[in-house]
Design a protein around this motif. Sequence first.
Motif, PDB file in Angstrom:
ATOM      1  N   SER A 147       0.845  -1.201   0.000  1.00 23.98           N
ATOM      2  CA  SER A 147       0.000   0.000   0.000  1.00 23.98           C
ATOM      3  C   SER A 147       0.874   1.243   0.000  1.00 23.98           C
ATOM      4  CB  SER A 147      -0.911   0.009   1.237  1.00 23.98           C
ATOM      5  OG  SER A 147      -0.140   0.027   2.429  1.00 23.98           O
ATOM      6  N   GLY A 148       0.235   2.374  -0.301  1.00 21.18           N
ATOM      7  CA  GLY A 148       0.908   3.663  -0.226  1.00 21.18           C
ATOM      8  C   GLY A 148       2.126   3.765  -1.113  1.00 21.18           C
ATOM      9  N   GLU A 149       3.185   4.368  -0.579  1.00 19.79           N
ATOM     10  CA  GLU A 149       4.396   4.624  -1.355  1.00 19.79           C
ATOM     11  C   GLU A 149       5.037   3.338  -1.863  1.00 19.79           C
ATOM     12  OE1 GLU A 149       7.189   7.121   0.602  1.00 19.79           O
ATOM     13  OE2 GLU A 149       5.751   8.739   0.971  1.00 19.79           O
ATOM     14  N   GLU A 150       4.974   2.284  -1.056  1.00 19.26           N
ATOM     15  CA  GLU A 150       5.567   1.015  -1.476  1.00 19.26           C
ATOM     16  C   GLU A 150       4.851   0.472  -2.709  1.00 19.26           C
ATOM     17  OE1 GLU A 150       6.970  -3.237   0.497  1.00 19.26           O
ATOM     18  OE2 GLU A 150       5.164  -2.250   1.264  1.00 19.26           O
ATOM     19  N   ARG A 151       3.527   0.546  -2.704  1.00 19.93           N
ATOM     20  CA  ARG A 151       2.745   0.075  -3.845  1.00 19.93           C
ATOM     21  C   ARG A 151       3.082   0.899  -5.087  1.00 19.93           C
ATOM     22  NH1 ARG A 151      -1.981  -2.802  -4.749  1.00 19.93           N
ATOM     23  NH2 ARG A 151      -3.210  -2.113  -6.546  1.00 19.93           N
ATOM     24  N   PHE A 152       3.142   2.224  -4.935  1.00 22.30           N
ATOM     25  CA  PHE A 152       3.480   3.091  -6.062  1.00 22.30           C
ATOM     26  C   PHE A 152       4.847   2.728  -6.638  1.00 22.30           C
ATOM     27  CE2 PHE A 152       0.762   6.684  -4.053  1.00 22.30           C
ATOM     28  CZ  PHE A 152      -0.383   6.107  -4.573  1.00 22.30           C
ATOM     29  N   ARG A 153       5.816   2.479  -5.765  1.00 26.55           N
ATOM     30  CA  ARG A 153       7.171   2.156  -6.218  1.00 26.55           C
ATOM     31  C   ARG A 153       7.198   0.837  -6.995  1.00 26.55           C
ATOM     32  NH1 ARG A 153      10.877  -1.161  -4.412  1.00 26.55           N
ATOM     33  NH2 ARG A 153       9.733  -1.559  -2.476  1.00 26.55           N
ATOM     34  N   VAL A 189       2.681   7.503  -9.328  1.00 25.04           N
ATOM     35  CA  VAL A 189       3.274   6.418 -10.112  1.00 25.04           C
ATOM     36  C   VAL A 189       3.850   6.967 -11.419  1.00 25.04           C
ATOM     37  CG1 VAL A 189       2.799   4.287 -11.388  1.00 25.04           C
ATOM     38  CG2 VAL A 189       1.810   4.633  -9.120  1.00 25.04           C
ATOM     39  N   THR A 190       3.096   7.850 -12.073  1.00 24.07           N
ATOM     40  CA  THR A 190       3.571   8.444 -13.324  1.00 24.07           C
ATOM     41  C   THR A 190       4.848   9.240 -13.096  1.00 24.07           C
ATOM     42  OG1 THR A 190       1.312   8.570 -14.199  1.00 24.07           O
ATOM     43  CG2 THR A 190       2.961   9.978 -15.232  1.00 24.07           C
ATOM     44  N   ILE A 191       4.865  10.056 -12.062  1.00 23.91           N
ATOM     45  CA  ILE A 191       6.054  10.870 -11.777  1.00 23.91           C
ATOM     46  C   ILE A 191       7.253   9.982 -11.489  1.00 23.91           C
ATOM     47  CG2 ILE A 191       7.081  12.510 -10.153  1.00 23.91           C
ATOM     48  CD1 ILE A 191       4.291  13.768  -9.859  1.00 23.91           C
ATOM     49  N   LEU A 192       7.078   9.003 -10.609  1.00 27.59           N
ATOM     50  CA  LEU A 192       8.190   8.148 -10.197  1.00 27.59           C
ATOM     51  C   LEU A 192       8.719   7.307 -11.353  1.00 27.59           C
ATOM     52  CD1 LEU A 192       9.989   7.157  -7.930  1.00 27.59           C
ATOM     53  CD2 LEU A 192       8.199   5.515  -7.286  1.00 27.59           C
TER      54      LEU A 192
END
Length: 364
Positions: A147-153, A189-192
């Motif tokens: 979840s959160g930042e980990e999921r986005f990464r 997600v797009t930015i990262l």
Amino acid sequence: MKRKSRVVQINGVKIGGGFPPVVQGMAKTNPLNVEELIAEIKSLKEAGAKLVRLAIPSIKAARNISIIKNEVRVPLIADVHFNYRLALEAIDRGVDKVRINPGNLSPREILLVAEKAKEKNIPLRVGVNSGSLSRSFIKKLSTSGWSGEERFRIIAEGMVNSALECVKMLESNGFEDIVVSLKSSEVPVTILSNKMIAEKIPYPIHLGITATGPPSEGIIKSAIGIGALLNEGIGDTIRVSLTDSSVEEIKVAYKILKYLHLAEFGPVLITCPTCGRCKGDVRLLSQKVLKAIDGITSSIKIAIMGCEVNGPGEAMEADIGIACTRQGGVLFKNGRLLNKVRKEEMLSTLVREIHQMEEELKGR
């Protein structure tokens, strides 16, 4: 600092290599309705689109490209999913670029498209969407509990790996006329993902946030996502995606570029948020001025301020501006006080001065 990549040309339009970001549009008309589609493409070009992408869902749609190419003067991009033969047909019909998604074509099919594209000297865009990653990846993601930042990464890394795998395969087969895009409906997600890929490839990057929703939501998402990356020098073409007209998408794209000082495209309107000191109806005046200046293409900085606190300062920094007083307003132009204006004459006076400035600028 602007990220420099290789230069890719799409029928004379140069992207990458430090050139300013290019605005791309996408037609929304069914490609089988040729006359309506041609009219939309012409409207997009008139609005400022330098490239136009078309959905190609069938062989008949691909064949229509040759008809469309005879009627429009803007490079066309074929957006192809699932059926590589549609890409081959689009290339044979004269399309200027093809977008493929490695998530829904096999390596063999992608290489067949690349071979034809190389033969015709047109580029490919390797476009990865977060929703089109492999089924095994999506399944793993849905059961992982991330979840959160980990999921986005994790999602961003999956998108980058998918794009890199396709790019390396193309390179190993002698094809390097490549543009890459990584898009998600999740702004972080797009930015990262784009920050990650920008360090790993020498190719131009196309930016966008996918499936953003109606304008009230989509404009904010696009401005944050696209704007954040452009501000860091990442991005060579952009497309704003809204559940709205394709022309409106072009207008928003240029506003993003304009407010980052990456393009001069029409006037900039500065208005105060108003407070208890406000001496005039700034909201109504701003709305009427905005409507009256629609169609002006010169880069004119206009200020409408509500009181004397910071109104004159902001107005004087603008090319043309007005600050409200109890009796009406004070008009400024190029940092100089012109005169006082009665309340009932504020709109007409300001609009007249703006149009006069437009004529002066065009006459230089």
